[in-house]
Design a protein around this motif. Structure first.
Motif, short mmCIF file in Angstrom:
data_model
loop_
_atom_site.label_atom_id
_atom_site.label_comp_id
_atom_site.label_asym_id
_atom_site.label_seq_id
_atom_site.Cartn_x
_atom_site.Cartn_y
_atom_site.Cartn_z
N GLY A 138 -13.00 18.12 -1.07
CA GLY A 138 -11.75 18.82 -1.31
C GLY A 138 -11.00 18.16 -2.44
N LEU A 139 -10.98 18.80 -3.60
CA LEU A 139 -10.17 18.27 -4.70
C LEU A 139 -8.71 18.43 -4.31
N HIS A 140 -7.91 17.41 -4.61
CA HIS A 140 -6.56 17.47 -4.04
C HIS A 140 -5.46 17.40 -5.06
N ASP A 141 -5.09 16.22 -5.47
CA ASP A 141 -3.91 16.09 -6.32
C ASP A 141 -4.13 16.65 -7.71
N ALA A 142 -3.06 17.21 -8.26
CA ALA A 142 -3.06 17.66 -9.64
C ALA A 142 -2.72 16.47 -10.54
N PRO A 143 -2.79 16.65 -11.87
CA PRO A 143 -2.45 15.55 -12.79
C PRO A 143 -1.08 14.97 -12.50
N PHE A 144 -0.90 13.72 -12.91
CA PHE A 144 0.32 13.00 -12.53
C PHE A 144 1.06 12.48 -13.74
N VAL A 145 2.34 12.13 -13.53
CA VAL A 145 3.21 11.62 -14.59
C VAL A 145 4.03 10.48 -14.01
N VAL A 146 4.72 9.78 -14.89
CA VAL A 146 5.69 8.77 -14.47
C VAL A 146 7.07 9.40 -14.57
N ASP A 147 7.82 9.41 -13.45
CA ASP A 147 9.13 10.05 -13.46
C ASP A 147 10.18 9.16 -14.11
N LYS A 148 11.44 9.63 -14.12
CA LYS A 148 12.51 8.90 -14.80
C LYS A 148 12.82 7.56 -14.14
N LYS A 149 12.42 7.40 -12.89
CA LYS A 149 12.64 6.13 -12.19
C LYS A 149 11.46 5.17 -12.33
N GLY A 150 10.46 5.58 -13.08
CA GLY A 150 9.30 4.73 -13.29
C GLY A 150 8.25 4.82 -12.20
N ASN A 151 8.34 5.85 -11.35
CA ASN A 151 7.36 6.02 -10.28
C ASN A 151 6.23 6.95 -10.70
N LEU A 152 5.04 6.67 -10.20
CA LEU A 152 3.90 7.53 -10.46
C LEU A 152 3.97 8.72 -9.51
N VAL A 153 3.94 9.93 -10.05
CA VAL A 153 4.09 11.14 -9.25
C VAL A 153 2.92 12.07 -9.52
N SER A 154 2.26 12.52 -8.46
CA SER A 154 1.19 13.51 -8.59
C SER A 154 1.56 14.73 -7.76
N GLN A 155 1.21 15.91 -8.27
CA GLN A 155 1.54 17.15 -7.60
C GLN A 155 0.48 17.47 -6.54
N PRO A 156 0.82 17.53 -5.26
CA PRO A 156 -0.17 17.89 -4.24
C PRO A 156 -0.59 19.34 -4.38
N THR A 157 -1.81 19.63 -3.99
CA THR A 157 -2.33 21.00 -4.10
C THR A 157 -2.72 21.54 -2.73
N LEU A 158 -3.87 21.17 -2.20
CA LEU A 158 -4.29 21.67 -0.89
C LEU A 158 -3.29 21.27 0.19
N THR A 159 -3.00 22.20 1.09
CA THR A 159 -2.11 21.92 2.20
C THR A 159 -2.89 21.26 3.34
N VAL A 160 -2.17 20.72 4.30
CA VAL A 160 -2.83 20.12 5.45
C VAL A 160 -3.67 21.16 6.19
N GLU A 161 -3.14 22.37 6.32
CA GLU A 161 -3.86 23.43 7.03
C GLU A 161 -5.15 23.80 6.29
N GLU A 162 -5.09 23.87 4.97
CA GLU A 162 -6.30 24.16 4.20
C GLU A 162 -7.32 23.04 4.34
N LEU A 163 -6.84 21.80 4.27
CA LEU A 163 -7.74 20.66 4.41
C LEU A 163 -8.38 20.61 5.78
N LYS A 164 -7.59 20.88 6.82
CA LYS A 164 -8.14 20.87 8.17
C LYS A 164 -9.24 21.92 8.33
N ALA A 165 -9.06 23.07 7.70
CA ALA A 165 -10.08 24.12 7.77
C ALA A 165 -11.37 23.66 7.09
#
Length: 350
Positions: A138-165
């Motif tokens: 299951g490919l999951h996270d989308a590409p990521f960036v560093v936000d204004k606070k200096g944190n690494l942020v990745s956009q989640p894609t698959l939901t828990v329900e999709e992953l469980k299936a």
């Protein structure tokens, strides 16, 4: 002495993601399937020549079920190569996978099978498991960036329900689910969805480490892949590249200290196949594994992940099980001894 090594995270249908050569997109847009298959053949031989007799290949990146057929070609002796455990197409969601950044009216090809919702997720898992693949990913996270606070942020894609299936369907076929998950919400969903392994896992919290330990989740960090091709420091991409490396090492150290099951993976394919596949070993020892633990991560421990414990990744009588079928020069005589053949010059093929 070492048994044949196991790389638990490769992409034989990728030819590197060097930005100077067009990056990831060039793999999908500029090479036809015949060229990609030829390159995959080179990758398999290249792995074998370096002592990697087993690959866990985590998706074809737009090459369909080509990994299954490369596996068949190796098994029948048509081409030289290692034993392959393959994923085929992988699974992602609308808006969640490359190619990105093109005009919105263009329908760009995707490197994975796109689904939306648990019903489509289960159907995709059934299609892929029915294709004789070794596991579903299951490919999951989308590409990521560093936000204004200096944190690494990745956009989640698959939901828990999709992953469980996906997980439920794969486990019903006796197969594992590997999930590309980087940090944050996406990684948490991968754990809550019951994925068997976390691939990459750049930034893992203490609570997530504890959950991995409780669930028996495997961890394939692919550290070396994040230490090359950094963008200039004063750019957004450069800040992202350096932040990834900063948090990644700390996560591996925490995982090693907690006894998480860590396996060796290079992400070759994302890295050019001309690079040495041993490049992951020094990073594993730098971030907390002993030398012997690093060796086990590429042998007996990786074999356990593949449900081949006691068969692969060990040196023992009766365990000559490499999948390579080499080619003799014309005129050479050979005889079969057990599971291997010995030519008239004493060389072996297994």
């Amino acid at each position: 002495m070492l048994p044949g090594l196991i790389d638990a995270h490769t992409h034989i249908f990728l030819w590197g993601e060097n930005p100077a050569k067009g990056g990831y997109d060039a793999n999908i847009l500029k090479a036809g399937i015949a060229l990609r298959a030829a390159r995959a053949t080179f990758a398999c031989r290249r792995a074998l020549e370096q002592g990697f007799t087993t690959l866990r290949d985590l998706e074809t990146e737009g090459a369909g079920y080509g990994d299954v057929e490369i596996k068949q070609a190796i098994a029948e002796g048509t081409i030289p190569g290692p034993r392959l455990f393959v994923v085929t197409r992988a699974i992602s969601t609308t808006g969640g996978y490359n190619l990105e950044g093109y005009a919105p009216e263009l329908q760009m090809p995707k490197g994975a099978q796109i689904i939306d919702g648990p019903i489509e997720a289960r159907k995709a898992a059934r299609e892929q498991t029915g294709s004789r693949s070794g596991l579903v990913e299951g490919l999951h996270d989308a590409p990521f960036v560093v936000d204004k606070k200096g944190n690494l942020v990745s956009q989640p894609t698959l939901t828990v329900e999709e992953l469980k299936a996906i997980v439920d369907e794969a486990h019903g076929w006796g197969k594992k689910v590997a999930c590309h998950a980087y940090n944050g919400i996406g990684l948490q969903r991968a754990l809550d969805g019951g994925c068997d392994s976390i691939e990459h896992g750049l930034e893992i919290t203490d609570a997530q480490i504890a959950q991995m330990a409780k669930q028996g989740t495997w961890y394939c960090p692919t550290i070396a892949a994040y230490y090359g091709d950094w963008a200039p420091e004063n750019t957004e991409a450069g800040a992202r590249d350096r932040k990834r490396a900063e948090v990644h090492g700390a996560s591996v150290q925490k995982a090693a200290k907690a006894g998480i099951k860590i396996v060796y993976g290079t992400d070759m394919g994302g890295i050019e196949w001309t690079e040495p596949m041993a490049l992951e070993f020094p990073y594993l020892t730098q971030f907390g594994l002993t030398q012997m633990e690093a060796i086990r991560s590429a042998t007996s421990r990786a074999a356990d992940l593949l449900d081949e414990k006691g068969e692969l990744g060990i040196v023992a009588a009766g365990r000559l099980r490499g999948h390579y079928r080499g080619q003799w020069r014309s005129g050479e005589k050979h005889q079969r001894i057990g599971e291997c053949e010995v030519c008239d010059e004493g060389r072996q093929r297994f």
